[in-house]
Design a protein around this motif. Structure first.
Motif, PDB file in Angstrom:
ATOM      1  N   SER B  43       0.804  24.594  20.185  1.00  0.00           N
ATOM      2  CA  SER B  43       1.323  24.022  21.437  1.00  0.00           C
ATOM      3  C   SER B  43       2.713  24.586  21.732  1.00  0.00           C
ATOM      4  CB  SER B  43       1.424  22.504  21.374  1.00  0.00           C
ATOM      5  OG  SER B  43       0.535  21.951  20.486  1.00  0.00           O
ATOM      6  N   ALA B  47       3.724  26.255  25.142  1.00  0.00           N
ATOM      7  CA  ALA B  47       4.832  25.750  25.964  1.00  0.00           C
ATOM      8  C   ALA B  47       5.732  26.901  26.408  1.00  0.00           C
ATOM      9  CB  ALA B  47       5.633  24.714  25.188  1.00  0.00           C
ATOM     10  N   THR B  50       4.036  29.036  29.027  1.00  0.00           N
ATOM     11  CA  THR B  50       4.110  28.382  30.338  1.00  0.00           C
ATOM     12  C   THR B  50       5.504  28.523  30.944  1.00  0.00           C
ATOM     13  OG1 THR B  50       2.463  26.796  29.588  1.00  0.00           O
ATOM     14  CG2 THR B  50       3.720  26.176  31.536  1.00  0.00           C
ATOM     15  N   ILE B  51       6.514  28.334  30.119  1.00  0.00           N
ATOM     16  CA  ILE B  51       7.905  28.435  30.577  1.00  0.00           C
ATOM     17  C   ILE B  51       8.189  29.832  31.130  1.00  0.00           C
ATOM     18  CG2 ILE B  51      10.286  28.615  29.685  1.00  0.00           C
ATOM     19  CD1 ILE B  51       9.571  26.166  27.867  1.00  0.00           C
ATOM     20  N   ASN B  54       6.420  30.457  34.356  1.00  0.00           N
ATOM     21  CA  ASN B  54       7.102  29.689  35.397  1.00  0.00           C
ATOM     22  C   ASN B  54       8.374  30.391  35.870  1.00  0.00           C
ATOM     23  OD1 ASN B  54       7.722  27.126  36.905  1.00  0.00           O
ATOM     24  ND2 ASN B  54       9.475  27.198  35.542  1.00  0.00           N
ATOM     25  N   GLY B 185      12.408  15.943  21.603  1.00  0.00           N
ATOM     26  CA  GLY B 185      11.962  16.815  22.699  1.00  0.00           C
ATOM     27  C   GLY B 185      12.416  16.341  24.073  1.00  0.00           C
ATOM     28  N   CYS B 188      14.115  18.694  26.879  1.00  0.00           N
ATOM     29  CA  CYS B 188      13.456  19.942  27.279  1.00  0.00           C
ATOM     30  C   CYS B 188      13.991  21.159  26.542  1.00  0.00           C
ATOM     31  CB  CYS B 188      13.545  20.167  28.779  1.00  0.00           C
ATOM     32  SG  CYS B 188      12.355  19.192  29.679  1.00  0.00           S
ATOM     33  N   MET B 244       9.811  21.579  23.570  1.00  0.00           N
ATOM     34  CA  MET B 244       9.292  20.330  24.138  1.00  0.00           C
ATOM     35  C   MET B 244       9.099  19.235  23.099  1.00  0.00           C
ATOM     36  SD  MET B 244       8.896  20.520  27.340  1.00  0.00           S
ATOM     37  CE  MET B 244       9.973  21.854  27.846  1.00  0.00           C
ATOM     38  N   GLY B 245       9.561  19.481  21.870  1.00  0.00           N
ATOM     39  CA  GLY B 245       9.345  18.487  20.817  1.00  0.00           C
ATOM     40  C   GLY B 245       7.928  18.507  20.268  1.00  0.00           C
ATOM     41  N   PHE B 246       7.197  19.615  20.516  1.00  0.00           N
ATOM     42  CA  PHE B 246       5.818  19.734  20.037  1.00  0.00           C
ATOM     43  C   PHE B 246       5.761  20.111  18.554  1.00  0.00           C
ATOM     44  CE2 PHE B 246       4.043  21.076  24.486  1.00  0.00           C
ATOM     45  CZ  PHE B 246       4.185  19.775  24.930  1.00  0.00           C
ATOM     46  N   GLY B 247       6.926  20.339  17.942  1.00  0.00           N
ATOM     47  CA  GLY B 247       6.967  20.890  16.587  1.00  0.00           C
ATOM     48  C   GLY B 247       6.933  22.402  16.688  1.00  0.00           C
ATOM     49  N   TRP B 276      16.131  24.389  28.274  1.00  0.00           N
ATOM     50  CA  TRP B 276      15.856  25.840  28.284  1.00  0.00           C
ATOM     51  C   TRP B 276      16.206  26.431  29.644  1.00  0.00           C
ATOM     52  CZ3 TRP B 276      12.786  27.621  32.034  1.00  0.00           C
ATOM     53  CH2 TRP B 276      11.832  26.762  32.584  1.00  0.00           C
TER      54      TRP B 276
END
Lengths: 204, 297
Positions: B43, B47, B50-51, B54, B185, B188, B244-247, B276
Motif C-alpha cells: 500500500s 500511495a 498515486t501521489i 497526481n 499518518g 499526510c 499515509m501511515g500505511f506502514g 508531502w
C-alpha cells in the motif's frame, strides 16, 4: 484490487480486510465537520426533524443507504449554465468526526466511511456491527481523485461554505485502501503499535 | 522609479498558481526515490504511485495538487521606499482572484460567525511577513501550509519528563522523534519537518515554518545541526509509519533545523510537520531595469 459498486452489499464488506485496495463506483456524498455536527444535532439526536429539514433528511437517507460518506472539502468550479464540477477533491482528516461517526454509520446504514488518517475504537466497533469499512483515500492526491468524480448531482447546505457542504457525486473507480475492516482489524493500530515500540528502542 | 505605481497583483496570482499546482522538483525527486524503496505491491508503494501521478496531473491541468490549499504564507523582502501596506493589499487582492480561478479553495473562516469569507481574505489571512533589505528588487517566498499537517505540528517545552528530554540537542532529538510518532499518518506523510529550537512560543512556530522553505538538499551551515538533521532523518524513517501511515520505509523526506536565542527560563522545540505536498514557490522582481518582469522559481 476489489471493485465495489454502490449500493455495496454486506457480503462485499465482509470480504474486505485491512490492507486491501479497492475502487469504488456509484453515488457517494461528501460530508465533513459541519455536516457531521449538523446530522447529529438535527437528524440523529433530535427528538424530531424540523419541517424544513425533512426533505434533506429523507434525501440523505436514500443516498447514503448502502453507500459511502466521504470526508472531503473539495475545490469546485461552476460553469456559466450553473453546473458544478470537482477540480480537486482529496480526503480530509477523519479523526475529527470520531465523536459522531458511529451514530451516523448506524442511522444512515453506511457501508463505508472514507477519509484519511484513520479513526478510533467507536468507528471500528460500528464497522463490525453494521457491517462497514473505513476507506483511506490518498491524502493530497486531489487532482487525480477529482478525475474519478464524473458528475456532481446535487449540493446541499451550501451555507456551510464550499468545503463543508454535502456534495452528491457520482464516482468511477475511485481508488482507496481499506485500513479498518468489519472484522475488528485496524491497520492504524498495528502501525502505531510497531512505531511506538521502535520509538521506545530509539529513546532507550 | 516611482514605487507608488508598483502593481504586482497579477504576479502574485501567478505565484499562487505555481505554488498550488506545481510541486517543487526536489520534492518530486524525493518522492520518486521513495517509491523505489518501498516493497513492490505494498500500500505504501501504491500511495506514492498515486501521489506522483497526481502531481503530474495537477501541473498539466493547472489544478491544485491538494484541495486543501492551506494557509498562504508570504515572506516578502523589499527595498526602502516600497509601501508594505500597498503590497499587502495586492497580495489580498491576488488571493481573491486566485480563489476565483480555483487555484485556491475558499479557506478563511470567521471565528465569530463561522462563515467562510469565500475569497481567502480575512483577519490576519493570508499570513504575510515583510523584511526590508538592501537589494533593489522584491523577493517573495510563498508556502501553502495545509490544515491536516498543521494540526499535527506541535511544540515541546523542555525538560520533558515523559521523554527524558533535557535542555540540550539530545532533548531536541527525543522531542522530534516523539512528534513524528504522535503524528502517525494523520499529517499526510512522507513529511518534511521544520524544527526550531529556542525563541518563544510564537517566534518558535514561525521559525519552524521558515525551515520548510529550505530545499531538501540544503545542508545546515552549522555542522552540529547538520549532523542532527541527518540523524533525525535516519531515525524517523526507522519508525516504519510509512506514506499515509500505511506502514513502510518512508516516513520523512527531510529534517531542517533552525535555532533562536531563548530566555533563560524557556527551551522550546517547535515542530512544523509538512505534508508531502510541500508547496513552495518564489519570485523575484527587479526594480532597477526598464521593465518590471517577475521571475519565478
Amino acid at each position: 484490487m476489489h471493485k465495489l459498486t454502490v449500493p455495496i452489499s454486506d457480503e462485499d464488506i465482509r470480504g474486505l480486510h485491512a490492507g486491501d485496495t479497492v475502487s469504488i463506483s456509484g453515488v457517494i456524498v461528501t460530508g465533513r465537520d459541519a455536516a457531521h455536527k449538523f446530522m447529529i444535532e438535527h437528524f440523529i439526536r433530535s427528538e424530531e426533524v424540523a419541517v424544513d429539514e425533512m426533505e434533506l433528511h429523507e434525501e440523505l437517507k436514500r443516498l447514503l443507504n448502502g453507500s459511502v460518506i466521504y470526508h472531503c472539502g473539495p475545490v469546485v468550479k461552476q460553469d456559466e449554465a450553473g453546473n458544478w464540477s470537482f477540480v480537486a477533491a482529496g480526503p480530509t482528516t477523519s479523526i475529527r468526526e470520531e465523536v459522531y461517526q458511529p451514530e451516523v454509520i448506524k442511522h444512515f446504514n453506511l457501508k463505508g466511511v472514507m477519509g484519511k488518517g484513520g479513526m478510533e475504537a467507536g468507528t471500528l466497533k460500528a464497522c463490525g456491527e453494521q457491517p462497514a469499512v473505513y476507506l483511506h483515500a490518498i491524502g493530497g492526491a486531489a487532482s487525480l481523485i477529482a478525475q474519478s468524480v464524473k458528475e456532481v448531482l446535487a449540493v446541499y447546505k451550501m451555507d456551510f461554505g464550499v468545503p463543508e457542504a454535502f456534495w452528491v457525486i457520482r464516482v468511477e473507480d475511485f481508488p482507496a485502501v481499506v485500513t479498518m475492516d468489519s472484522h475488528g482489524v485496524s491497520l492504524h493500530t498495528t502501525v502505531a503499535a510497531a512505531s511506538a515500540k521502535k520509538l521506545e528502542a530509539l529513546l532507550a | 522609479m516611482d514605487y507608488t505605481e508598483l502593481d504586482l497583483t497579477d504576479s502574485f496570482v501567478e505565484l499562487i498558481r505555481r505554488a498550488a499546482t506545481i510541486l517543487p522538483d526536489d520534492m518530486r525527486q524525493a518522492l520518486g526515490k521513495a517509491k523505489g524503496n518501498e516493497k513492490a505491491g505494498s500500500s505504501a508503494e501504491g500511495a506514492l504511485d498515486t501521489i506522483l501521478l497526481n502531481v503530474n496531473i495537477a501541473e498539466k491541468n493547472s489544478t491544485p495538487i491538494c484541495q486543501d490549499t492551506g494557509t498562504p504564507i508570504f515572506e516578502v523582502s523589499y527595498p526602502v521606499g516600497v509601501s508594505t501596506r500597498m503590497l499587502a493589499d495586492q497580495i489580498r487582492a491576488a488571493a481573491a482572484i486566485a480563489t476565483k480561478h480555483s487555484y485556491l479553495r475558499p479557506n478563511a473562516v470567521d471565528i465569530m460567525t463561522d462563515k467562510n469569507s469565500g475569497n481567502n481574505n480575512g483577519e490576519d489571512f493570508p499570513t504575510m511577513h515583510f523584511h526590508e533589505w538592501d537589494n533593489d528588487s522584491i523577493h517573495v517566498d510563498l508556502l501553502l501550509k495545509g490544515g491536516g499537517c498543521e494540526n499535527v505540528s506541535t511544540q515541546y517545552k523542555l525538560p520533558n519528563g515523559r521523554l527524558h528530554a533535557g535542555r540540550d540537542l539530545e532533548g531536541v532529538r527525543r522531542a522530534v522523534l516523539d512528534a513524528v510518532n504522535q503524528a502517525q499518518g494523520r499529517g499526510c506523510g512522507p513529511a518534511v519537518l521544520g524544527v526550531a529550537v529556542g525563541g518563544d512560543r510564537g517566534s518558535g512556530y514561525i521559525k519552524s515554518k521558515l525551515q520548510l522553505f529550505r530545499k531538501l538538499e540544503d545542508t545546515n551551515p552549522d555542522e552540529t545541526l547538520a549532523a542532527l538533521e541527518d540523524r533525525l532523518y535516519e531515525e524517523t524513517n526507522q519508525l516504519g509509519i510509512g506514506p499515509m501511515g500505511f506502514g513502510g520505509e518512508t516516513t520523512v523526506l527531510g529534517v531542517k533545523i533552525g535555532v533562536q536565542h531563548r530566555l533563560p527560563a524557556s527551551y522550546f522545540v517547535s515542530v512544523a510537520y509538512m505534508c508531502w505536498a510541500n508547496r513552495r514557490a518564489s519570485m523575484d522582481v527587479a526594480l532597477s531595469g526598464e521593465t518590471m518582469e517577475a521571475n519565478y522559481a
